[in-house]
Every structure is written in C-alpha cells, then in structure tokens.
Design a protein around this motif. Structure first.
Motif, short mmCIF file in Angstrom:
data_model
loop_
_atom_site.label_atom_id
_atom_site.label_comp_id
_atom_site.label_asym_id
_atom_site.label_seq_id
_atom_site.Cartn_x
_atom_site.Cartn_y
_atom_site.Cartn_z
N MET A 43 -4.45 53.13 39.88
CA MET A 43 -3.06 53.55 39.90
C MET A 43 -3.01 54.99 39.39
O MET A 43 -3.63 55.31 38.37
CB MET A 43 -2.25 52.59 39.02
N ASN A 44 -2.30 55.84 40.09
CA ASN A 44 -2.19 57.25 39.71
C ASN A 44 -0.76 57.57 39.31
O ASN A 44 0.19 57.18 40.01
CB ASN A 44 -2.62 58.14 40.86
N ILE A 45 -0.62 58.28 38.20
CA ILE A 45 0.69 58.70 37.70
C ILE A 45 0.62 60.16 37.29
O ILE A 45 -0.47 60.72 37.16
CB ILE A 45 1.16 57.84 36.52
N PRO B 119 -1.93 47.95 35.44
CA PRO B 119 -0.54 48.22 35.05
C PRO B 119 -0.38 48.18 33.53
O PRO B 119 -0.99 47.35 32.86
CB PRO B 119 0.25 47.07 35.70
N SER C 55 -5.10 58.61 35.87
CA SER C 55 -5.46 57.41 36.61
C SER C 55 -5.56 56.25 35.64
O SER C 55 -6.22 56.36 34.61
CB SER C 55 -6.81 57.64 37.31
N ASN D 232 4.59 52.21 37.32
CA ASN D 232 4.20 51.92 38.70
C ASN D 232 3.35 53.04 39.28
O ASN D 232 3.47 54.20 38.85
CB ASN D 232 5.44 51.72 39.58
N ASP D 233 2.54 52.71 40.25
CA ASP D 233 1.72 53.70 40.94
C ASP D 233 2.63 54.79 41.50
O ASP D 233 3.67 54.50 42.11
CB ASP D 233 0.94 53.03 42.08
N GLY D 234 2.26 56.05 41.26
CA GLY D 234 3.03 57.18 41.78
C GLY D 234 4.16 57.64 40.89
O GLY D 234 4.83 58.62 41.22
N ASP D 235 4.40 56.95 39.77
CA ASP D 235 5.49 57.38 38.87
C ASP D 235 5.25 58.77 38.32
O ASP D 235 4.11 59.16 38.05
CB ASP D 235 5.64 56.41 37.69
N ASP E 55 -6.37 52.05 35.14
CA ASP E 55 -7.11 50.94 35.75
C ASP E 55 -6.23 49.74 36.05
O ASP E 55 -6.53 48.95 36.94
CB ASP E 55 -8.26 50.51 34.84
N GLN F 57 -2.09 64.85 36.01
CA GLN F 57 -2.43 63.63 36.72
C GLN F 57 -3.25 62.70 35.83
O GLN F 57 -4.15 63.15 35.12
CB GLN F 57 -3.24 63.96 37.98
#
Length: 66
Positions: free
Chosen positions: A1-3, A15, A11, A52-55, A13, A9
């Motif tokens: 997951m990337n935020i 949530p 990453s 969440n991913d992309g936050d 592993d 940036q």
C-alpha cells in the motif's frame, strides 16, 4: 500500500490506523492535527480510522496565535 505524508511517499505492508501510522513515523500525537485527502480527521477517530492505499495525508502542528 502506498501513501503520501507531507509530500513524501511511504509504502506500508498492511493496513494501519492513523494512531499506528503516527507510531511508525515516530510522530508524537500531542499538538498535531491531521487531514486525509484534504479532510480533517478528528483525534477521537484516530484509533479506528484506517489508512487506505493512495491516501494523501497532511500532518501539521497546532500553532497558537492571535
């Protein structure tokens, strides 16, 4: 997951909640406000609100002034 946190940036592993993220970032929660995707998340929700991913997260220090 990337935020993204304050334009950096990261990453993850798995949530995590906001509280868990602050621990990982070694960011004391005292005097901090937080917005996710341009929406302020109240401190009382930090234990239950999952990232969440992309936050895009903005952490900022509360500043007193007049």
């Amino acid at each position: 997951m990337n935020i993204t946190v304050n334009d950096e940036q990261y990453s993850l592993d798995m949530p995590v909640t906001i509280s868990q993220l602050l621990i990982q970032l070694e960011q004391p929660p005292i005097g901090v406000a937080l917005a996710i995707n341009e929406t302020i998340v109240p401190r009382e929700n930090w234990e239950t609100h999952f990232i969440n991913d992309g936050d895009t997260i903005l952490l900022f220090q509360a500043i007193a002034g007049g």
